[in-house]
Scaffold this motif. Structure first.
Motif, short mmCIF file in Angstrom:
data_model
loop_
_atom_site.label_atom_id
_atom_site.label_comp_id
_atom_site.label_asym_id
_atom_site.label_seq_id
_atom_site.Cartn_x
_atom_site.Cartn_y
_atom_site.Cartn_z
N ASP A 125 -9.54 6.26 -24.81
CA ASP A 125 -9.35 7.60 -24.26
C ASP A 125 -9.70 8.67 -25.30
O ASP A 125 -10.35 9.67 -24.99
CB ASP A 125 -7.91 7.80 -23.80
N THR A 126 -9.27 8.44 -26.53
CA THR A 126 -9.52 9.41 -27.59
C THR A 126 -11.01 9.61 -27.82
O THR A 126 -11.50 10.75 -27.94
CB THR A 126 -8.86 8.96 -28.90
N ALA A 127 -11.77 8.51 -27.85
CA ALA A 127 -13.20 8.60 -28.08
C ALA A 127 -13.91 9.30 -26.92
O ALA A 127 -14.81 10.12 -27.13
CB ALA A 127 -13.79 7.19 -28.28
N ILE A 128 -13.49 8.99 -25.70
CA ILE A 128 -14.10 9.63 -24.52
C ILE A 128 -13.84 11.13 -24.53
O ILE A 128 -14.75 11.94 -24.28
CB ILE A 128 -13.54 9.00 -23.22
N ILE A 129 -12.61 11.53 -24.84
CA ILE A 129 -12.26 12.96 -24.87
C ILE A 129 -13.06 13.69 -25.94
O ILE A 129 -13.58 14.79 -25.71
CB ILE A 129 -10.75 13.13 -25.09
N GLN A 171 -17.74 17.40 -27.25
CA GLN A 171 -19.04 17.66 -27.86
C GLN A 171 -20.10 17.92 -26.78
O GLN A 171 -20.93 18.82 -26.92
CB GLN A 171 -19.45 16.48 -28.73
N TRP A 172 -20.07 17.10 -25.73
CA TRP A 172 -21.03 17.29 -24.63
C TRP A 172 -20.84 18.65 -23.97
O TRP A 172 -21.81 19.36 -23.69
CB TRP A 172 -20.83 16.19 -23.59
N LEU A 173 -19.60 19.05 -23.73
CA LEU A 173 -19.30 20.32 -23.07
C LEU A 173 -19.79 21.49 -23.92
O LEU A 173 -20.38 22.45 -23.40
CB LEU A 173 -17.80 20.44 -22.81
N ALA A 174 -19.53 21.42 -25.23
CA ALA A 174 -19.97 22.50 -26.12
C ALA A 174 -21.50 22.63 -26.10
O ALA A 174 -22.05 23.73 -26.08
CB ALA A 174 -19.49 22.22 -27.54
N THR A 175 -22.18 21.48 -26.07
CA THR A 175 -23.65 21.49 -26.03
C THR A 175 -24.16 22.09 -24.72
O THR A 175 -25.10 22.90 -24.71
CB THR A 175 -24.20 20.07 -26.20
N GLN A 176 -23.55 21.69 -23.59
CA GLN A 176 -23.97 22.19 -22.30
C GLN A 176 -23.76 23.69 -22.19
O GLN A 176 -24.60 24.41 -21.64
CB GLN A 176 -23.20 21.47 -21.18
N ARG A 177 -22.65 24.18 -22.70
CA ARG A 177 -22.39 25.62 -22.65
C ARG A 177 -23.42 26.38 -23.49
O ARG A 177 -23.86 27.46 -23.11
CB ARG A 177 -20.97 25.91 -23.14
N LYS A 178 -23.79 25.81 -24.62
CA LYS A 178 -24.78 26.46 -25.47
C LYS A 178 -26.15 26.48 -24.79
O LYS A 178 -26.85 27.50 -24.78
CB LYS A 178 -24.88 25.74 -26.82
N ILE A 179 -26.52 25.34 -24.18
CA ILE A 179 -27.81 25.24 -23.50
C ILE A 179 -27.90 26.22 -22.34
O ILE A 179 -28.92 26.87 -22.13
CB ILE A 179 -28.04 23.79 -22.99
N ASN A 180 -26.81 26.35 -21.58
CA ASN A 180 -26.82 27.19 -20.38
C ASN A 180 -26.40 28.64 -20.66
O ASN A 180 -26.30 29.44 -19.72
CB ASN A 180 -25.88 26.59 -19.33
N GLY A 181 -26.18 28.96 -21.93
CA GLY A 181 -25.87 30.33 -22.28
C GLY A 181 -24.47 30.77 -21.93
O GLY A 181 -24.19 31.97 -21.83
N TYR A 182 -23.55 29.83 -21.73
CA TYR A 182 -22.17 30.19 -21.42
C TYR A 182 -21.46 30.59 -22.70
O TYR A 182 -21.43 29.83 -23.67
CB TYR A 182 -21.44 29.02 -20.76
N GLY A 183 -20.85 31.76 -22.68
CA GLY A 183 -20.15 32.20 -23.88
C GLY A 183 -18.77 32.74 -23.62
O GLY A 183 -17.84 32.48 -24.36
#
Length: 274
Positions: free
Chosen positions: A166-170, A175-187
């Motif tokens: 669970d810890t590794a998945i979270i 990390q994935w969420l932070a990358t997606q927000r950066k890619i899509n310009g979410y701030g």
């Protein structure tokens, strides 16, 4: 003022039927009484209702982009009447009407706004019979419409390796969420504070947003601003729905600087602020 019954089955504590106040800013079906249910809303219910409007707005922007491309290919261009006859525009108007006038019970929605949206979509298919009286949609148009309504559910799909801890998945997901927000310009991800949420009802942000969206959907370019703030005030804060104390503070400045700004902030925020 005694509560009356409105056509959506809710008490009308906001001034009854609004027909004599509407002018051009509000549609004929608009009724403040249908928003009385929001008086007791919690965050998850506000989130669900605003997410539906945000999805409608996203569809509108996509339609405008497609329309602009089509107009550029047409030597004489399109007229406003061409836009208003678009099947997708008429469907969008019908969906907004259903959203604003039908009482959807979202109280059981456990914070996942996509479930609330999905529930609205399923209920909305009953309204397609009314749409069929206005237009003759082809089988392909119906298929495209259904696809568009559900396609956003897969926009942020992610694969999870359930064999990991669970810890590794979270941690991987963060990390994935932070990358997606950066890619899509979410701030802007800051949530509205409790005080602002508590005043959404009294500031009538949701009924204002529905009237604003109705005007936007009906026009190829933004035209809602064509109505004066006084005209909008007469619709959203009619005098017979206010006490003397409320009338003193519910002015055009209140509508412009509080109700309008907050509605636009929620509508256009990168992330739903609840």
């Amino acid at each position: 003022m005694q509560p009356q019954a409105c056509r959506c089955g809710l008490p009308m504590l906001w001034g009854g039927n609004m027909g004599h106040f509407m002018g051009g800013f509000a549609p004929a079906w608009f009724d403040l009484g249908c928003y009385e249910k929001t008086r007791k809303y919690k965050r998850r219910e506000w989130a669900a209702d605003f997410q539906i409007r945000r999805e409608l707005y996203r569809q509108l922007l996509e339609l405008r982009e497609d329309y602009a491309f089509a107009a550029a290919q047409e030597p004489l261009g399109f007229r406003l009447e061409d836009w208003q006859r678009y099947t997708s525009v008429q469907l969008l108007q019908m969906e907004l009407k259903a959203t604003a006038t039908f009482h959807f019970n979202l109280s059981g929605t456990p914070g996942d706004t996509s479930k609330a949206v999905d529930r609205l979509i399923l209920s909305y298919f009953d309204l397609l019979r009314e749409v069929d009286k206005l237009i003759e949609a082809s089988a392909q148009q119906s298929a495209d419409f259904a696809y568009d309504k559900y396609s956003y559910l897969t926009d942020w799909s992610v694969t999870v390796d359930s064999s990991r801890s669970d810890t590794a998945i979270i941690e991987d997901f963060k990390q994935w969420l932070a990358t997606q927000r950066k890619i899509n310009g979410y701030g802007n991800t800051k949530a509205l504070d409790n005080g602002v949420v508590a005043r959404l009802y009294e500031n009538r942000v949701l009924p204002y947003l529905d009237c604003w969206l109705w005007q936007e959907i009906g026009q190829y370019e933004e035209k809602a601003s064509a109505y004066s703030w006084a005209q909008k005030l007469a619709v959203i804060f009619p005098s017979d729905s206010l006490s003397k104390a409320e009338a003193a503070v519910k002015t055009t400045e209140t509508l412009r600087k509080t109700t309008h700004r907050l509605a636009m902030d929620i509508l256009r925020r990168d992330v739903l602020p609840f």
